[in-house]
Design a protein around this motif. Structure first.
Motif, short mmCIF file in Angstrom:
data_model
loop_
_atom_site.label_atom_id
_atom_site.label_comp_id
_atom_site.label_asym_id
_atom_site.label_seq_id
_atom_site.Cartn_x
_atom_site.Cartn_y
_atom_site.Cartn_z
N VAL A 1 0.84 -1.19 0.00
CA VAL A 1 0.00 0.00 0.00
C VAL A 1 0.88 1.25 0.00
CG1 VAL A 1 -1.86 1.24 1.18
CG2 VAL A 1 -1.72 -1.24 1.39
N LEU B 1 -3.39 -1.10 8.64
CA LEU B 1 -3.02 -2.00 7.54
C LEU B 1 -1.73 -2.75 7.86
CD1 LEU B 1 -3.93 0.35 4.58
CD2 LEU B 1 -4.95 -1.90 4.98
N ARG C 1 -2.05 -5.68 9.98
CA ARG C 1 -2.62 -6.84 9.30
C ARG C 1 -1.62 -7.45 8.30
NH1 ARG C 1 -6.55 -3.89 11.25
NH2 ARG C 1 -8.66 -4.69 11.58
N ALA D 1 0.43 -5.78 6.03
CA ALA D 1 0.77 -5.06 4.81
C ALA D 1 2.04 -4.24 5.00
CB ALA D 1 -0.38 -4.15 4.40
N VAL E 1 3.64 -0.81 4.13
CA VAL E 1 2.99 0.46 3.81
C VAL E 1 4.02 1.57 3.65
CG1 VAL E 1 1.30 2.18 4.58
CG2 VAL E 1 0.96 -0.25 5.14
N THR F 1 -9.48 -0.59 5.95
CA THR F 1 -8.63 -1.69 6.44
C THR F 1 -9.42 -2.97 6.58
OG1 THR F 1 -7.20 -0.14 7.61
CG2 THR F 1 -7.14 -2.42 8.32
N GLY G 1 -8.00 -5.60 4.04
CA GLY G 1 -6.96 -6.32 4.77
C GLY G 1 -6.81 -7.77 4.34
#
Length: 417
Positions: free
Chosen positions: A13, A29, A32, A34, A36, A318, A322
Motif C-alpha cells: 500500500v 493496515l 494486518r 501489509a 505500507v 482496512t 486487509g
C-alpha cells in the motif's frame, strides 16, 4: 520508521498524506501484515492541520482504541467532548440516564498535539515507512489500473509501486485529481472564524454549541487550558463582518446566550477563518485506488465530524481490503465493499449537511426533535447519539422517536397553557 532512499520501492500500500486518516490507515493496515509507504509532503514530523474544530466525535472512539492511542491522548490532556447545545427552546443538555452508563464520548484535543501523536504512532509501527517531504506528483497506471505513485522528494522524483494506492491528502486531494475522480461540490452559505483562548471558563467545563438559526457558534475546551471559540454566520453578513474582523467576532461572541467571558480570558491565537468552504463528495474507489477522510468526503465544518470520519474511513478501508492484501480475497471486490460501506453510512449524513449548509432555519422535523430534546432527558440522549454520529438519520427519525418527541411537546403545551 523513516525509509532510506536506497531501499526497494515496492509496497502493498502507498498512502498519500500522513494526517489523521493516512496515519490511522497505515497503522491498521501494517498490523494486518501489509507493507505500507506513508507519504507526507511536509518535512516536519510535527506538522499539523490548523483550521479544524479540534474535536473527535464519539463514533471514532473504537478506532482510537484499536490504534492504541487512547492512553497517549489522556496523558496529553485531551478532554472528553461532552457538550450542551443552545436552541430557541432552551438548552439541550445530554446526561446519563439515572443508574445507566456514562454517555459515549471521544476527545477534544488540538491538532498541534494530535497530528504528531498519531503520525509518530504510524512511524513506530513495524511495516510502515514514513516518507517525509514526499509529495504525490502523479500516478503510475497500467491497463487502466493504478499501480503506484510518482513522488517528488528533496532528492528528486521517485516511483513507488503498490497493489493499492490510498488518497488521504485532504479535500484538495492530489491523488483524486491525478486519478481523474470527479468531485461533486455543494455551496456552503455560511463562513467561519475561530480563535484560541486560554483560561476561558464554560459552564460545567464542557463544550457549548449555539444554534441561532441560521447563524451558529461553538466553544470547545481543549488540552492545556485552551478553548477553541468559533462563529459560523450566514454569508450575507460577510462584507460587514470583514470590515472590522476582531470587533465583529467579539460582538457576536458577547451576544451569545450565556456568552463565554472572552474579556477576562487571554486570546492566544489570531482570528482565522474559512470564507468559502464548500462541501464535496467523491466516489471513494477506483481500480487499485481508495480515498479516505476529506479526500473522499468533506462535510460542513460546523458539525465537527471531519476528524472522526477520517479515522472511521481508515478503519473501514482496512477491514475491507486487509484480507485481500494478505492473499485471502479479491482486492477489487474488497474495494467495492469499502465503497458500499462509505456510501451507506456517510451519504445520509452528508445529504442533511448539504441541505443545512444553505444557511436556513430549522425545518419542521428539526423543530420537533430539537424542541423535544430541550424538554426531555431521554430525547436529549437520543440527540446526543445522533450528534455523535453513533446513529444515522433514519434511526434518529425512527417512528418511535418522532412519536415520543410529539408527545413531549404536547405535554409541554398542555403544561404551559
Amino acid at each position: 520508521m523513516t525509509k532510506p532512499e536506497s531501499a526497494g520501492d515496492d509496497y502493498d500500500v502507498v498512502i498519500g498524506g500522513a494526517g489523521l486518516a493516512g496515519s490511522a490507515a497505515a497503522v491498521l493496515l501494517a498490523r494486518r501484515g501489509a507493507r505500507v509507504a506513508l507519504l507526507e509532503r511536509r518535512s516536519d514530523p510535527e506538522a499539523y492541520k490548523v483550521l479544524c474544530t479540534h474535536s473527535i466525535s464519539a463514533n471514532a472512539y473504537p478506532v482510537l482504541e484499536e490504534i492504541g492511542l487512547v492512553p497517549a491522548l489522556e496523558k496529553a490532556g485531551a478532554l472528553h467532548n461532552d457538550a450542551r447545545w443552545y436552541t430557541r427552546w432552551g438548552w439541550i443538555e445530554p446526561r446519563p440516564a439515572p443508574g445507566g452508563p456514562e454517555l459515549p464520548y471521544a476527545y477534544n484535543i488540538r491538532r498541534s498535539v494530535l497530528d504528531p501523536l498519531i503520525r509518530s504512532q504510524a512511524a513506530q509501527t513495524p511495516g510502515v515507512d514514513l516518507l517525509l517531504g514526499h509529495r504525490v506528483a502523479g500516478l503510475v497506471t497500467e491497463a487502466g489500473r493504478t499501480v503506484g505513485v510518482r513522488a517528488s522528494t528533496p532528492q528528486g522524483e521517485r516511483e513507488i509501486r503498490a497493489r493499492l494506492v490510498v488518497g488521504a491528502d485532504g479535500k484538495d486531494s492530489a491523488v483524486a485529481k491525478y486519478a481523474g475522480v470527479a468531485t461533486r461540490q455543494y455551496e456552503n452559505a455560511r463562513f467561519a472564524y475561530l480563535a484560541h483562548y486560554r483560561d476561558l471558563p464554560l459552564r460545567d467545563g464542557i463544550g457549548h454549541v449555539w444554534f441561532l438559526e441560521p447563524d451558529m457558534a461553538y466553544a470547545f475546551p481543549n488540552d492545556d487550558g485552551i478553548t477553541v471559540l468559533a462563529v459560523v454566520p450566514d454569508k450575507k453578513r460577510l462584507p460587514a463582518f470583514r470590515e472590522d474582523l476582531e470587533g465583529s467576532f467579539n460582538a457576536m461572541i458577547r451576544g451569545l446566550p450565556e456568552a463565554p467571558p472572552i474579556d477576562s480570558a487571554e486570546r492566544v491565537s489570531k482570528i482565522i477563518g474559512l470564507v468559502d468552504y464548500p462541501l464535496h463528495s467523491r466516489k471513494p474507489t477506483a481500480p487499485g485506488l481508495a480515498l479516505i477522510g476529506d479526500a473522499a468526503l468533506t462535510g460542513d465544518p460546523l458539525w465537527g465530524v471531519g476528524c472522526a470520519w477520517a479515522l472511521e474511513t481508515a478503519q473501514w478501508l482496512t477491514e475491507a481490503v486487509g484480507p485481500a492484501l494478505a492473499g485471502q480475497g479479491d482486492l477489487d471486490k474488497s474495494l467495492a465493499l469499502y465503497a458500499r460501506k462509505h456510501r451507506r453510512t456517510l451519504s445520509p449524513h452528508q445529504n442533511l449537511a448539504v441541505d443545512f449548509a444553505r444557511s436556513r432555519p430549522f425545518n419542521p422535523v428539526e423543530r420537533l426533535m430539537f424542541s423535544a430534546a430541550a424538554r426531555d432527558a431521554s430525547m436529549a440522549r437520543h440527540m446526543h447519539r445522533f450528534a455523535s454520529r453513533l446513529i444515522g438519520p433514519l434511526r434518529f427519525l425512527n417512528p418511535v422517536a418522532v412519536a415520543k418527541a410529539s408527545a413531549v411537546n404536547y405535554r409541554h403545551r398542555r403544561a404551559t397553557t
